[in-house]
Enzyme design. Structure first.
Site, PDB file in Angstrom:
ATOM      1  N   GLY A  16      94.152  58.578  64.669  1.00 14.61           N
ATOM      2  CA  GLY A  16      92.753  58.373  65.024  1.00 14.61           C
ATOM      3  C   GLY A  16      92.034  57.443  64.057  1.00 14.61           C
ATOM      4  N   GLY A  38      92.490  54.968  66.317  1.00 10.90           N
ATOM      5  CA  GLY A  38      93.400  54.276  67.218  1.00 10.90           C
ATOM      6  C   GLY A  38      93.585  52.795  67.007  1.00 10.90           C
ATOM      7  N   GLY A  39      92.895  52.179  66.061  1.00 10.58           N
ATOM      8  CA  GLY A  39      93.021  50.738  65.881  1.00 10.58           C
ATOM      9  C   GLY A  39      94.414  50.313  65.468  1.00 10.58           C
ATOM     10  CE  LYS A  40      95.223  51.273  59.055  1.00  9.85           C
ATOM     11  NZ  LYS A  40      93.884  51.900  59.251  1.00  9.85           N
ATOM     12  CD  GLU A  96      93.347  62.186  64.648  1.00  4.94           C
ATOM     13  OE1 GLU A  96      92.679  63.106  64.137  1.00  4.94           O
ATOM     14  OE2 GLU A  96      93.846  61.244  63.994  1.00  4.94           O
ATOM     15  CG  ASP A 111      98.358  70.673  61.494  1.00  4.88           C
ATOM     16  OD1 ASP A 111      98.402  69.692  60.725  1.00  4.88           O
ATOM     17  OD2 ASP A 111      98.099  71.826  61.105  1.00  4.88           O
ATOM     18  CG  ASP A 168      95.511  54.920  57.955  1.00  4.60           C
ATOM     19  OD1 ASP A 168      95.246  54.848  56.747  1.00  4.60           O
ATOM     20  OD2 ASP A 168      94.728  54.519  58.845  1.00  4.60           O
ATOM     21  CB  CYS A 216      90.621  53.202  53.993  1.00  5.93           C
ATOM     22  SG  CYS A 216      89.356  51.907  54.014  1.00  5.93           S
TER      23      CYS A 216
END
Length: 442
Positions: A272, A274-276, A295, A322, A339, A392
């Site tokens: 989530g 969802g971009g990558k 997710e 999970d 990520d 990030c």
């Protein structure tokens, strides 16, 4: 006498609505802003003004609040009055708005939103603020830079002190302590809108044709110089998406890592929003591979599904599960991206309120989860397969320390590559990625 309140101009009223939602409702500025712009019917320059006012006032409150307090004769303020003052101070110290316009519009705004009572105070405070420049106010309200460099920068560049300390540690780990001020300054610059053309679905030339410029590192990235990305057909149709170049490079690190043997099953463990996953799915479709996009939160899993609307059928399976208790058999996948949930201190440019919501204890909690997820990712990949661990955040505790801790107790995987991006160097979010390979059997 009429009780009717005078009208405030729409961009400033919209900006105040954003500040109120962020403060009172714990909203996220980037999510509430489009709703507020639609509510007030703003587009073009008016929308850009409202965006800069709201984002700047939220981002820079670590400096603006001490400036406001220095101009008060009594310490307590209504929260909405303080919000109006933050917007006024931003115009006076950081925008090319004439002093008289910044002051008069702020007075009109407080009259329209709160009432006539605080208008004299707003007028008086902003007049005092206007007598000094940004640098003069920094000298007045920030700690002495020679005695307390981090404390000075925390006020001057509007970051919590603990965040300054953590970012300084991350830079020092690279031998780049002298870049701290540049990094903090870059965190306060509005980010560029960057798009990703999902291969096989859109081409970068299509995005260049609507005013974009190619990025220098990702072959799929285009910086949008102007306009609303949602109005671009490729974005509206899901063939392209808004995605920082750093995030694109993380996805490519997973997709392009050297691999021996089969290359058919891919996993995005924390997919989530969802971009990558969408970029990976498009690449997987071209290679005949299949992606599982997992997710934990159902509403975010729905966002992942929405991001996949243009991907060929059968390429992706979106799973709401999970990630610490996966349903798949260990060793199922050839490539895995984790990520991990993190402090987000690498994306302060685009999330102006996040620096004020995080606390040092948050990192301690997240590190435990990050280690568990990396363990699961390594368990999920076959011997000889690859895992990319990404955050990030450049914070050492969330990046190299997590990788070292997990690899140090496992003995069945090795780190083969790593990168750390920075806003002030690379023009991206401060993305970290480490590529690991699970050792072959025997």
């Amino acid at each position: 006498m009429s009780d009717r309140r005078p009208a405030a101009d729409r961009p400033r009223r919209a900006a105040l609505d954003v500040l109120t939602a962020v403060r009172a409702d714990q909203a996220y500025a980037n999510l509430v802003l489009p709703q507020v712009l639609r509510k007030h019917g703003l587009a073009g320059r008016d929308a850009a003004l409202a965006t800069e006012l709201a984002s700047g006032a939220i981002r820079m409150r670590g400096l603006y609040d001490p400036v406001i307090d220095a101009c008060l004769t009594r310490p307590r303020l209504q929260e909405q009055v303080r919000d109006v003052l933050r917007l006024g101070v931003h115009q006076l110290l950081s925008m090319r708005v004439p002093d008289h316009a910044a002051i008069s519009t702020s007075v009109d705004l407080v009259k329209a939103s709160v009432g006539r009572g605080p208008s004299g105070l707003v007028n008086a405070v902003l007049r005092k603020v206007s007598t000094r420049s940004y640098d003069d106010w920094v000298d007045e309200v920030a700690p002495d830079a020679k005695r307390d460099r981090h404390g000075h920068l925390a006020v001057a560049r509007s970051h919590p002190r603990w965040v300054v300390d953590a970012l300084a540690e991350a830079l020092a780990a690279e031998g780049a302590s002298d870049e701290l001020d540049a990094l903090l300054t870059a965190d306060n610059a509005p980010p560029r809108v960057t798009l990703a053309a999902r291969p096989g679905l859109a081409d970068v030339t299509e995005l260049e044709a609507v005013g974009g410029t190619r990025t220098t590192r990702s072959p799929y990235g285009v910086v949008l110089e102007r306009g609303d990305p949602g109005s671009i057909p490729a974005v509206a149709e899901g063939r392209a998406g808004v995605q920082d170049e750093g995030s694109q490079l993380v996805a490519l690190a997973m997709a392009d890592a050297d691999l021996d043997g089969r290359d058919e099953q891919w996993l995005d463990l924390c997919a989530g929003p969802g971009g990558k996953a969408a970029l990976l799915a498009a690449i997987a479709a071209q290679r005949g591979a299949h992606l599982v996009a997992n997710e934990r939160q159902p509403h975010r899993a729905e966002l992942v599904s929405s991001a996949m609307r243009a991907v060929p059928d059968g390429t992706v399976h979106v799973l709401a599960g999970d990630g610490t208790r996966p349903p798949w058999v260990p060793g199922t996948f050839d490539r895995v991206l984790v990520d991990a949930p993190c402090s987000g201190l690498g994306a302060l440019r685009r999330r102006p309120e996040s620096r004020w919501r995080r606390a040092p204890g948050d990192v301690d909690v997240l590190v435990g989860l990050q280690q568990v997820l990396l363990d699961v990712a390594i368990d999920s990949v076959r011997p000889g397969g690859v895992v990319v661990y990404a955050t990030c955040s450049p914070v050492v505790a969330e990046t190299t320390a997590v990788v070292a801790a997990v690899l140090g107790r496992r003995g069945d995987a090795d780190e083969v590559a790593r990168f750390q991006l920075w806003p002030h160097r690379d023009g991206t979010d401060a993305m970290f990625a480490a590529t690991l390979r699970r050792r072959p059997l025997g």
